[in-house]
Design a protein around this motif. Sequence first.
Motif, PDB file in Angstrom:
ATOM      1  N   GLU A 194      -1.919 -18.975  -7.419  1.00 34.43           N
ATOM      2  CA  GLU A 194      -2.572 -18.303  -8.545  1.00 34.43           C
ATOM      3  C   GLU A 194      -3.098 -16.973  -8.031  1.00 34.43           C
ATOM      4  OE1 GLU A 194      -5.667 -20.570 -10.437  1.00 34.43           O
ATOM      5  OE2 GLU A 194      -6.179 -18.935 -11.806  1.00 34.43           O
ATOM      6  N   LEU A 195      -2.682 -15.893  -8.678  1.00 34.82           N
ATOM      7  CA  LEU A 195      -3.056 -14.551  -8.218  1.00 34.82           C
ATOM      8  C   LEU A 195      -4.098 -13.960  -9.153  1.00 34.82           C
ATOM      9  CD1 LEU A 195       0.568 -13.168  -7.532  1.00 34.82           C
ATOM     10  CD2 LEU A 195      -0.978 -14.285  -5.907  1.00 34.82           C
ATOM     11  N   PRO A 196      -4.872 -13.006  -8.666  1.00 39.13           N
ATOM     12  CA  PRO A 196      -5.851 -12.360  -9.539  1.00 39.13           C
ATOM     13  C   PRO A 196      -5.215 -11.322 -10.473  1.00 39.13           C
ATOM     14  CG  PRO A 196      -6.017 -11.482  -7.318  1.00 39.13           C
ATOM     15  CD  PRO A 196      -4.987 -12.562  -7.271  1.00 39.13           C
ATOM     16  N   LYS A 197      -3.904 -11.125 -10.334  1.00 42.25           N
ATOM     17  CA  LYS A 197      -3.207 -10.114 -11.147  1.00 42.25           C
ATOM     18  C   LYS A 197      -1.902 -10.698 -11.686  1.00 42.25           C
ATOM     19  CE  LYS A 197      -4.547  -5.830  -8.907  1.00 42.25           C
ATOM     20  NZ  LYS A 197      -4.188  -4.774  -7.981  1.00 42.25           N
ATOM     21  N   ASN A 198      -1.289  -9.951 -12.574  1.00 41.84           N
ATOM     22  CA  ASN A 198       0.019 -10.322 -13.098  1.00 41.84           C
ATOM     23  C   ASN A 198       1.038 -10.425 -11.962  1.00 41.84           C
ATOM     24  OD1 ASN A 198       2.793  -9.667 -14.044  1.00 41.84           O
ATOM     25  ND2 ASN A 198       1.789  -9.729 -16.044  1.00 41.84           N
ATOM     26  N   ALA A 199       1.692 -11.581 -11.870  1.00 45.87           N
ATOM     27  CA  ALA A 199       2.593 -11.838 -10.749  1.00 45.87           C
ATOM     28  C   ALA A 199       3.815 -10.921 -10.758  1.00 45.87           C
ATOM     29  CB  ALA A 199       3.042 -13.303 -10.769  1.00 45.87           C
ATOM     30  N   LYS A 237      -2.270 -23.738  -5.395  1.00 50.25           N
ATOM     31  CA  LYS A 237      -2.442 -24.914  -6.258  1.00 50.25           C
ATOM     32  C   LYS A 237      -2.195 -26.162  -5.411  1.00 50.25           C
ATOM     33  CE  LYS A 237      -3.293 -24.232 -10.016  1.00 50.25           C
ATOM     34  NZ  LYS A 237      -4.666 -23.900 -10.517  1.00 50.25           N
ATOM     35  N   ARG A 238      -3.246 -26.948  -5.212  1.00 54.06           N
ATOM     36  CA  ARG A 238      -3.149 -28.086  -4.295  1.00 54.06           C
ATOM     37  C   ARG A 238      -3.336 -29.436  -4.991  1.00 54.06           C
ATOM     38  NH1 ARG A 238      -2.823 -27.486   1.095  1.00 54.06           N
ATOM     39  NH2 ARG A 238      -3.212 -25.454   2.031  1.00 54.06           N
ATOM     40  N   SER A 239      -3.227 -29.456  -6.316  1.00 57.77           N
ATOM     41  CA  SER A 239      -3.461 -30.729  -7.010  1.00 57.77           C
ATOM     42  C   SER A 239      -2.381 -31.761  -6.708  1.00 57.77           C
ATOM     43  CB  SER A 239      -3.557 -30.495  -8.522  1.00 57.77           C
ATOM     44  OG  SER A 239      -2.458 -29.731  -8.945  1.00 57.77           O
ATOM     45  N   ALA A 240      -1.214 -31.314  -6.278  1.00 55.51           N
ATOM     46  CA  ALA A 240      -0.146 -32.257  -5.914  1.00 55.51           C
ATOM     47  C   ALA A 240       0.488 -31.782  -4.611  1.00 55.51           C
ATOM     48  CB  ALA A 240       0.911 -32.290  -7.015  1.00 55.51           C
ATOM     49  N   THR A 286      -1.969 -19.947   5.307  1.00 54.52           N
ATOM     50  CA  THR A 286      -2.096 -18.515   5.610  1.00 54.52           C
ATOM     51  C   THR A 286      -2.385 -17.716   4.330  1.00 54.52           C
ATOM     52  OG1 THR A 286      -0.446 -18.900   7.322  1.00 54.52           O
ATOM     53  CG2 THR A 286      -0.947 -16.607   6.805  1.00 54.52           C
ATOM     54  N   LEU A 287      -1.680 -18.037   3.268  1.00 61.87           N
ATOM     55  CA  LEU A 287      -1.842 -17.277   2.022  1.00 61.87           C
ATOM     56  C   LEU A 287      -3.181 -17.569   1.354  1.00 61.87           C
ATOM     57  CD1 LEU A 287       1.825 -17.706   0.779  1.00 61.87           C
ATOM     58  CD2 LEU A 287       0.733 -15.514   1.334  1.00 61.87           C
ATOM     59  N   GLU A 288      -3.682 -18.756   1.606  1.00 67.03           N
ATOM     60  CA  GLU A 288      -4.970 -19.151   1.041  1.00 67.03           C
ATOM     61  C   GLU A 288      -6.095 -18.246   1.515  1.00 67.03           C
ATOM     62  OE1 GLU A 288      -5.743 -23.658  -0.207  1.00 67.03           O
ATOM     63  OE2 GLU A 288      -5.557 -23.259   1.942  1.00 67.03           O
ATOM     64  N   LYS A 289      -5.885 -17.655   2.691  1.00 69.87           N
ATOM     65  CA  LYS A 289      -6.928 -16.794   3.269  1.00 69.87           C
ATOM     66  C   LYS A 289      -6.921 -15.396   2.638  1.00 69.87           C
ATOM     67  CE  LYS A 289      -6.692 -19.277   7.630  1.00 69.87           C
ATOM     68  NZ  LYS A 289      -5.707 -19.341   8.722  1.00 69.87           N
ATOM     69  N   VAL A 290      -5.886 -15.090   1.862  1.00 70.97           N
ATOM     70  CA  VAL A 290      -5.827 -13.775   1.214  1.00 70.97           C
ATOM     71  C   VAL A 290      -6.822 -13.770   0.064  1.00 70.97           C
ATOM     72  CG1 VAL A 290      -4.357 -12.182  -0.081  1.00 70.97           C
ATOM     73  CG2 VAL A 290      -3.412 -13.470   1.848  1.00 70.97           C
ATOM     74  N   ASN A 315      -0.061 -15.117 -14.193  1.00 71.96           N
ATOM     75  CA  ASN A 315      -0.635 -14.808 -12.878  1.00 71.96           C
ATOM     76  C   ASN A 315      -0.192 -15.779 -11.779  1.00 71.96           C
ATOM     77  OD1 ASN A 315      -1.931 -12.844 -14.276  1.00 71.96           O
ATOM     78  ND2 ASN A 315      -4.010 -13.407 -13.653  1.00 71.96           N
ATOM     79  N   TYR A 316       0.796 -16.584 -12.098  1.00 75.42           N
ATOM     80  CA  TYR A 316       1.227 -17.602 -11.129  1.00 75.42           C
ATOM     81  C   TYR A 316       2.544 -17.218 -10.474  1.00 75.42           C
ATOM     82  CZ  TYR A 316      -2.461 -20.613 -12.939  1.00 75.42           C
ATOM     83  OH  TYR A 316      -3.672 -21.135 -13.287  1.00 75.42           O
ATOM     84  N   LEU A 317       2.602 -17.478  -9.169  1.00 78.90           N
ATOM     85  CA  LEU A 317       3.785 -17.099  -8.392  1.00 78.90           C
ATOM     86  C   LEU A 317       4.307 -18.316  -7.637  1.00 78.90           C
ATOM     87  CD1 LEU A 317       5.541 -14.662  -7.394  1.00 78.90           C
ATOM     88  CD2 LEU A 317       3.952 -14.479  -5.466  1.00 78.90           C
ATOM     89  N   LEU A 318       5.637 -18.532  -7.745  1.00 78.70           N
ATOM     90  CA  LEU A 318       6.278 -19.649  -7.041  1.00 78.70           C
ATOM     91  C   LEU A 318       6.876 -19.117  -5.739  1.00 78.70           C
ATOM     92  CD1 LEU A 318       7.173 -22.673  -7.452  1.00 78.70           C
ATOM     93  CD2 LEU A 318       9.297 -21.753  -8.410  1.00 78.70           C
ATOM     94  N   VAL A 319       6.440 -19.696  -4.605  1.00 79.79           N
ATOM     95  CA  VAL A 319       6.855 -19.184  -3.291  1.00 79.79           C
ATOM     96  C   VAL A 319       7.625 -20.264  -2.533  1.00 79.79           C
ATOM     97  CG1 VAL A 319       6.008 -18.327  -1.063  1.00 79.79           C
ATOM     98  CG2 VAL A 319       4.853 -17.644  -3.191  1.00 79.79           C
ATOM     99  N   ALA A 320       8.820 -19.903  -2.038  1.00 76.70           N
ATOM    100  CA  ALA A 320       9.634 -20.851  -1.268  1.00 76.70           C
ATOM    101  C   ALA A 320       9.681 -20.422   0.196  1.00 76.70           C
ATOM    102  CB  ALA A 320      11.056 -20.900  -1.823  1.00 76.70           C
ATOM    103  N   VAL A 321       9.593 -21.401   1.098  1.00 77.45           N
ATOM    104  CA  VAL A 321       9.646 -21.110   2.535  1.00 77.45           C
ATOM    105  C   VAL A 321      10.657 -22.052   3.182  1.00 77.45           C
ATOM    106  CG1 VAL A 321       8.283 -20.873   4.636  1.00 77.45           C
ATOM    107  CG2 VAL A 321       7.171 -20.600   2.413  1.00 77.45           C
ATOM    108  N   THR A 322      11.756 -21.503   3.683  1.00 75.18           N
ATOM    109  CA  THR A 322      12.756 -22.358   4.339  1.00 75.18           C
ATOM    110  C   THR A 322      12.608 -22.261   5.857  1.00 75.18           C
ATOM    111  OG1 THR A 322      14.448 -20.661   4.574  1.00 75.18           O
ATOM    112  CG2 THR A 322      14.388 -21.848   2.472  1.00 75.18           C
ATOM    113  N   GLU A 323      13.495 -22.989   6.561  1.00 75.41           N
ATOM    114  CA  GLU A 323      13.462 -22.971   8.033  1.00 75.41           C
ATOM    115  C   GLU A 323      13.753 -21.591   8.592  1.00 75.41           C
ATOM    116  OE1 GLU A 323      15.906 -24.127   6.237  1.00 75.41           O
ATOM    117  OE2 GLU A 323      17.765 -23.316   7.055  1.00 75.41           O
ATOM    118  N   LYS A 324      14.307 -20.696   7.778  1.00 70.87           N
ATOM    119  CA  LYS A 324      14.651 -19.350   8.269  1.00 70.87           C
ATOM    120  C   LYS A 324      13.431 -18.444   8.415  1.00 70.87           C
ATOM    121  CE  LYS A 324      18.361 -17.114   6.733  1.00 70.87           C
ATOM    122  NZ  LYS A 324      19.394 -16.660   5.776  1.00 70.87           N
TER     123      LYS A 324
END
Lengths: 484, 445
Positions: free
Chosen positions: B385-390, B373-376, B363-367, B417-426
């Motif tokens: 990776e954002l186009p602006k300061n995270a 980052k999909r290398s791993a 979903t976020l990839e479409k923004v 410009n990098y943001l770490l995003v966590a998504v839990t079951e909630k």
Amino acid sequence: MQLIFEKSRPGRLGFSLPQLDVLPAVCLPEKYCRQTAAQLPEVSELDVVRHFSNLSRLNFSVDTNFYPLGSCTMKYNPKFTEKVAALSGFSDLHPLLPQLWGGGMLAQGSLEVLYNMERLLSEITGMAAFTLQPLAGAHGELTGVMLIAAYHKANGEKRKHIIIPDSSHGTNPASAAIAGYTVVVIPTDSEGALDMALYKKALNSETAAVMLTCPDTLGLFNPKIKEIADLAHGVGALMYYDGANLNAIMGKCRPGDLGFDVVHLNLHKTFATPHGGGGPGAGPVGVSEKLVDFLPISRVIRRPDGTFALDYHKRKSIGYIAPFYGNFGVILKAYAYILALGKSGLMEASENAVLSANYCLARLKDHYVVGYDRICMHECVLSAARQLEHGVHALDIAKYLIDQGFHPPTIYFPMIVKEALMIEPTETENKETLDAFIEAMICAAQLSESDPDALHRAPSQMPIKRLDETKAARQLDLRWISKK
Amino acid sequence: MNYIAHTEIEKKEMLKVIGVSSVEELFKCIPSNLRPKSFNLPEGKSEFEVFEYLKLLANQNATQLTNFVGGGFYDHYIPAAVDALASRSEFYTAYTPYQPECSQGWLQAIYEYQTIICELTGLDVSNASLYDGGTALYEAAMMAVRLTGRKKIIVDSGVSLIYRTMLYAYTSNLAIEFVETPVVHGQSCREDIYKHLDAKTAAVIVQNPNFFGAVDDFSDIVERVHTFGALAVASVYPVSLGMLKSPQEMGFDIATGEGQSLGLPLSFGGPYLGFIAVKKEHLRQMPGRIVGATVDKDNKRGFVLTLQAREQHIRRERATSNICSNEALCALRALIYTSLLGKTGFQELARLNYQKAEFAKATLEKVKGVKVKRSAPTFNEFTLELPKNADEVVLRMISKGFAGGFPLGRFYKGLDNYLLVAVTEKRTKEEIVHFANSLEAALCS
């Protein structure tokens, strides 16, 4: 009782998770996935609830039994502080929030708790500043020793040893050693105090610090404490205060005024947070002015506009001791307790703790050997040396007390007292409870002469009898393994 | 309120038995020149007043934000039964079970907890708990130093900076040499680790998933580490072990981690739960209390604290660690939580976390302007990776009701410009879609 694993039945479920509300994506490549699932129990929610409810009933606890475990300050833990810590505004707060830009404003309530608590503890102990990061008493000791090392290093010195009395808690020498110091042990003199002649002999320019508990683990206050501190400072060493016994002296004296440079407190002892079956505790560390710059980061600061923020820019800081700001939930309960008691309440707590301990001592000293017959502070140390003449050990007396519904005192500590029984009644127990415990102790002393085997057989009223500890250590069984 | 039971009459009776005339006389051992220079504290308040004041403070914290911040500390749902059972005061007002006959409930619970940690990690033995994931990793590093007699430790920079900072702080006086190796394309750089690995190396420390969220199969690294007689240490996220290869399956000697995600509230950083599990040959160097099963005089099964000769209260300055109080109540919560989820539920929990995070990635990839980052591969946390300061973007997201992630520039140079995003079951599908829309708006403004 059966283990939760032994109650497991294949296919039984006890969980409630949301349905997956998105289209499933491709699975993780197999090389990253585990081949064998963890064998967690398969039980219903009621199975779990009944299992742990019934397990809990096999414990003695402060809420169910008198628990005079010396050096642990097992006082009553007020219920309202549990309610405070469960407020979602506190319990759901992510610790990284105040580290985001503008995030400090998202955690003003918690930062204010930390800021105020540091100041209250500083005033109670007479120290210049506190860090709330250390997660337990021994963790506070390690932090304190690291602060001492950083201080000497900044002065261009690398001192080698730390002086510790033989009556100290085991954590003191262990903390000093793992921080990289050698330990010099000083014996206790015939009065139950640090042997001054040997102390003076050991003290030199290689001494980094002197670690003391005051009152000491014999429950005695050392009137020469200022002299000890002055001598240490004279050779450039620092004074470390093990605050395990602070419950004896609130409002009566302060480590800072006695000349101590570093202090750790056990919030779970003096400030009534529950001991949780072994933890969590909290071990805040206070320091004198000359050590403030070395305190762990972050520091909580108050800005001129009255808002609170975290400051990470402390060049001399020893770094992070805990991942965040300490055991916040524990700190919060202790803060609520201090606010509820206030100045007079804290002083009365110490006065009554000392009164209760001396009452126990006065009523038991004709029945047990007393190592040092002086007015004690918040705990008293007896010896079962007389009972040993009839083959009865401190351990046997402890087991007898269990049958009478009392958690035993700390036994075999301090190590310098033969067959030690260390009783810390605390201020929250009523006189009837103290009297009943004292009667049981007197009964044990009498039985040791008339029927020592009755003590050897104890306990007989508990779900299990004495356990084979040798077998436990030799034929190690440290986890359940499926028989299948 | 001071919770003291003695009446004035009883106090007089007690003083009489002691043989003194006043309570103050009990304190005469403290000379007058050593009395407090000040004791300037507020007077006490009623329970109601203190509670209302603290409720006011609690309300000043922002807990209504939809949370996408992880960084090692996760917003998982806690079943009501965990709170109910851990709130039984027969558990929480007891202390360390020194006297086994009146502490069987606690001792059996710790034995069961040790079993759970062994099952999750696949390793042989565990203990009654350590303070947190960072101190657990430090204890593991010191175990490796003692076991190998060596003083060089290689640490992958995918290990949380918080933990690395703690490691360095604790060992600053111990002449231990740390070498940090880089993360390349999300995963540990084998080449660099092997370059530094030698016969002086005590341990190699990695984290799975690493701080960027990437998962790895470290089997190759572990094998190479063992050829040099060094130990392999992993810091792991326990919820991920419902899906990911276990430390044992990769050959690790020691696994540690933060147990907060197993039924503990975030609680602004603690109390948390450090866990450790090791191969059985390393048992005697493992720190902390250990519970073992045995029998009583009637041959009935019971539990005791065992192998205490490793510990500070017996061994003093020669102990394996100075730990005394641990995090037993937090370990109990983890045991109750994992028992409720059970074998199936725990796997389902991991699957939900993984799937929701994969949906969030797509979903976020479409923004516009956002790259995932999909290398791993990842588990429930990933890097954008954002186009602006995270930092700026996260600040804007706060006003839209989101704790939008952790800006990596705080911990890693050059990743502003990098943001770490966590998504839990909630996190629901709606929240994730709303999050993507808000991110798009935040990037445009």
